[in-house]
Design a protein around this motif. Structure first.
Motif, short mmCIF file in Angstrom:
data_model
loop_
_atom_site.label_atom_id
_atom_site.label_comp_id
_atom_site.label_asym_id
_atom_site.label_seq_id
_atom_site.Cartn_x
_atom_site.Cartn_y
_atom_site.Cartn_z
N TRP A 149 41.62 33.14 82.40
CA TRP A 149 42.57 32.42 81.56
C TRP A 149 43.28 31.33 82.35
CZ3 TRP A 149 41.54 37.58 80.90
CH2 TRP A 149 41.39 38.07 79.59
N TYR A 150 43.84 31.73 83.51
CA TYR A 150 44.71 30.86 84.31
C TYR A 150 43.94 30.32 85.51
CZ TYR A 150 47.91 33.77 81.61
OH TYR A 150 48.54 34.44 80.60
N GLY A 151 43.37 29.13 85.34
CA GLY A 151 42.60 28.53 86.42
C GLY A 151 41.23 28.14 85.97
N ASN A 152 40.57 29.01 85.19
CA ASN A 152 39.21 28.73 84.73
C ASN A 152 39.22 28.08 83.35
OD1 ASN A 152 38.86 30.19 87.06
ND2 ASN A 152 37.31 31.56 86.23
N SER A 153 39.87 28.70 82.38
CA SER A 153 39.96 28.07 81.06
C SER A 153 40.95 26.91 81.10
CB SER A 153 40.37 29.09 80.00
OG SER A 153 40.44 28.46 78.73
N PRO B 119 47.61 29.39 78.05
CA PRO B 119 46.16 29.20 78.13
C PRO B 119 45.52 28.85 76.78
CG PRO B 119 46.69 31.52 78.35
CD PRO B 119 47.99 30.77 78.41
N ALA B 120 46.16 29.23 75.68
CA ALA B 120 45.62 28.86 74.37
C ALA B 120 45.81 27.37 74.11
CB ALA B 120 46.28 29.68 73.27
N THR B 121 46.95 26.85 74.50
CA THR B 121 47.26 25.43 74.27
C THR B 121 46.32 24.52 75.04
OG1 THR B 121 49.60 25.93 73.84
CG2 THR B 121 49.06 23.67 74.48
#
Length: 468
Positions: free
Chosen positions: A330-334, A426-428
């Motif tokens: 989520w945090y870093g890849n997406s 991460p959704a935004t």
């Protein structure tokens, strides 16, 4: 002649082109029949790696065809790079360290090639118009390099006893394929791996086919969601592999060195459980596959959040580090750092995922983890958003003080709003990139309040504040 020196010849070029019915622009570009092209920049001026990445185009897709011989350590490969021009281009650069380029083409027409250090410059026969989609093909071979970073860590192409392991943070992917190797330019991938039969080859994404013929096994992989090049990996070895699925049907593929397979199995089996817990906290999992690669201690010096399939040396394969590397999906890849200066956004959240894991599974409140980190002098060497140099990008303040920033946000806004931020951020920016300024503005928008006290003291402050 290096094509980037064209501007220094502007006057002579202008005289020649006027005779031919063309004119030279003031900035060294050339107008030919109304089409104006200049070379793309040989670097994106990242605050820590100014020569990393390239200007003038955005990559949308990489198709990599890799044939590796473990005994000789030799890689024979072809890269097909699909990109869109962001300016009129007379030439453009790709990042590539070592390896010998046999040929290159643009849209199936041979292109001139120039090498200067880690810069590979392609000059197509015809200029590329701004907005045009083009395909660059590079055929290359050699023994890929292991790169030693400024902090002494190893990345690039790492030889192992039974194969190899490719790690790319922050720039190691330049050792095995040409591309625009900056986190701001993400792309989808198709990766074809051919290795001697009896040896497995593992990479990111979903394996779509596998065939064996003439003593070689070829597997084809698809990375359907955008990926920064530093998150690409290849593992070659005599792995013990296991394919399964989560209760929701998400494919899980693990590959483990046989010498550590038995010891790793119980924690590997917990991947679906950990992911389910993270989805409750961080929102829907952002990719179409998951899993892990576990190597012997010493094959890699650290764990890495390679997309969909994190890499772990056995000595770093613990529940907390599994939670850390899976949280990076989520945090870093997406949502990927816009520049390397923003790396604290990845590491701070991943460490905070460890603290949340300890809170939910080990009855250790996140406040206690915060207090432990606060007491460590090394965590106060510099502000997490302002590492002093490239060799400090992965130092303790980026990780531990980055997590302290996240905790102070939680304290400032309360748990209800904090968990809204935890999943909403991460959704935004799903499958995109974001900066520290994007993050602070987002948090304040969701919280509905100014959080300068958090940013000034915890994110940018240069000293340790009084004990909380």
């Amino acid at each position: 002649m290096d094509i980037r020196s064209r501007a220094g010849l502007a006057a002579a070029v202008a005289a020649l082109l006027v005779l031919g019915g063309c004119t030279a622009s003031a900035d060294g570009g050339v107008d030919v029949g109304g089409v104006r092209g200049t070379p793309g920049a040989a670097g994106l001026r990242d605050p820590y790696f100014p020569k990393l990445g390239n200007g003038g185009y955005d990559v949308t897709h990489y198709a990599l065809d890799l044939r590796y011989e473990p005994k000789a350590g030799r890689l024979d490969a072809t890269a097909m790079i699909t990109a869109r021009a962001t300016q009129d281009l007379s030439a453009f650069n790709l990042d590539l360290a070592g390896l010998t380029v046999a040929s290159a083409s643009v849209d199936d027409v041979p292109a001139a090639v120039n090498r200067a250090g880690n810069e590979l410059t392609l000059r197509p026969r015809d200029d590329i118009d701004k907005g045009d989609v083009f395909r660059a093909k590079v055929t290359y071979a050699g023994v890929p390099r292991t790169i030693t970073d400024a902090d002494g860590s190893k990345e690039g192409w790492l030889r192992t006893a039974d194969g190899a392991l490719a790690l790319g943070q922050p720039a190691g992917s330049i050792a095995w394929f040409p591309g625009n190797h900056h986190p701001s330019d993400k792309a989808t991938y198709d990766i074809t791996l051919t290795v001697p039969t009896g040896t497995q080859a593992i990479t990111n994404g979903v394996r779509t086919s596998e065939r064996t013929a003439n003593g070689r096994t070829t597997s084809v992989w698809r990375v359907a969601e955008p990926m920064a090049s530093y998150l690409a990996t290849v593992g070659v070895g005599r792995y013990v592999t296991k394919a399964s699925a989560t209760p929701s049907g998400l494919p899980v593929l693990t590959a483990v060195d046989p010498t550590v397979a038995a010891k790793s199995a119980p924690l590997l089996d917990r991947i679906p459980e950990v992911l389910a817990w993270q989805e409750e906290n961080f929102g829907p999992y952002p990719f179409s596959a998951t899993g892990a690669i576990v190597e012997r201690t010493g094959d890699a010096g650290y764990a890495l959040e390679t997309q969909t399939r994190p890499v772990f040396p056995q000595d770093a394969f613990t529940p907390e580090i599994l939670a850390h590397e899976l949280a990076h999906q989520w945090y870093g890849n997406s949502v990927t750092p816009a520049t390397w200066q923003d790396i604290w956004l990845s590491e701070g959240f991943a460490v905070y995922a460890e603290w949340l894991y300890a809170e939910d599974f080990e009855d250790t409140p996140a406040q206690r983890s915060f207090e432990s980190a606060f007491a460590v002098d090394a965590n106060w060497a510099f502000p997490p958003a302002e590492p002093p140099a490239a060799e400090n990008l992965f130092d303790p303040p980026v990780y531990q003080r980055g997590a302290m920033v996240v905790h102070k946000i939680r304290q400032a806004v309360g748990d209800e709003t904090f968990y809204e931020i935890l999943a909403g951020w991460p959704a935004t920016h799903r499958h995109g990139t974001a900066s520290t300024a994007d993050f602070t503005a987002y948090v304040e928008d969701v919280a509905g309040e100014d959080l300068d006290d958090v940013w000034d003291v915890w994110l940018y402050g240069k000293g340790r504040p009084p004990a909380p």
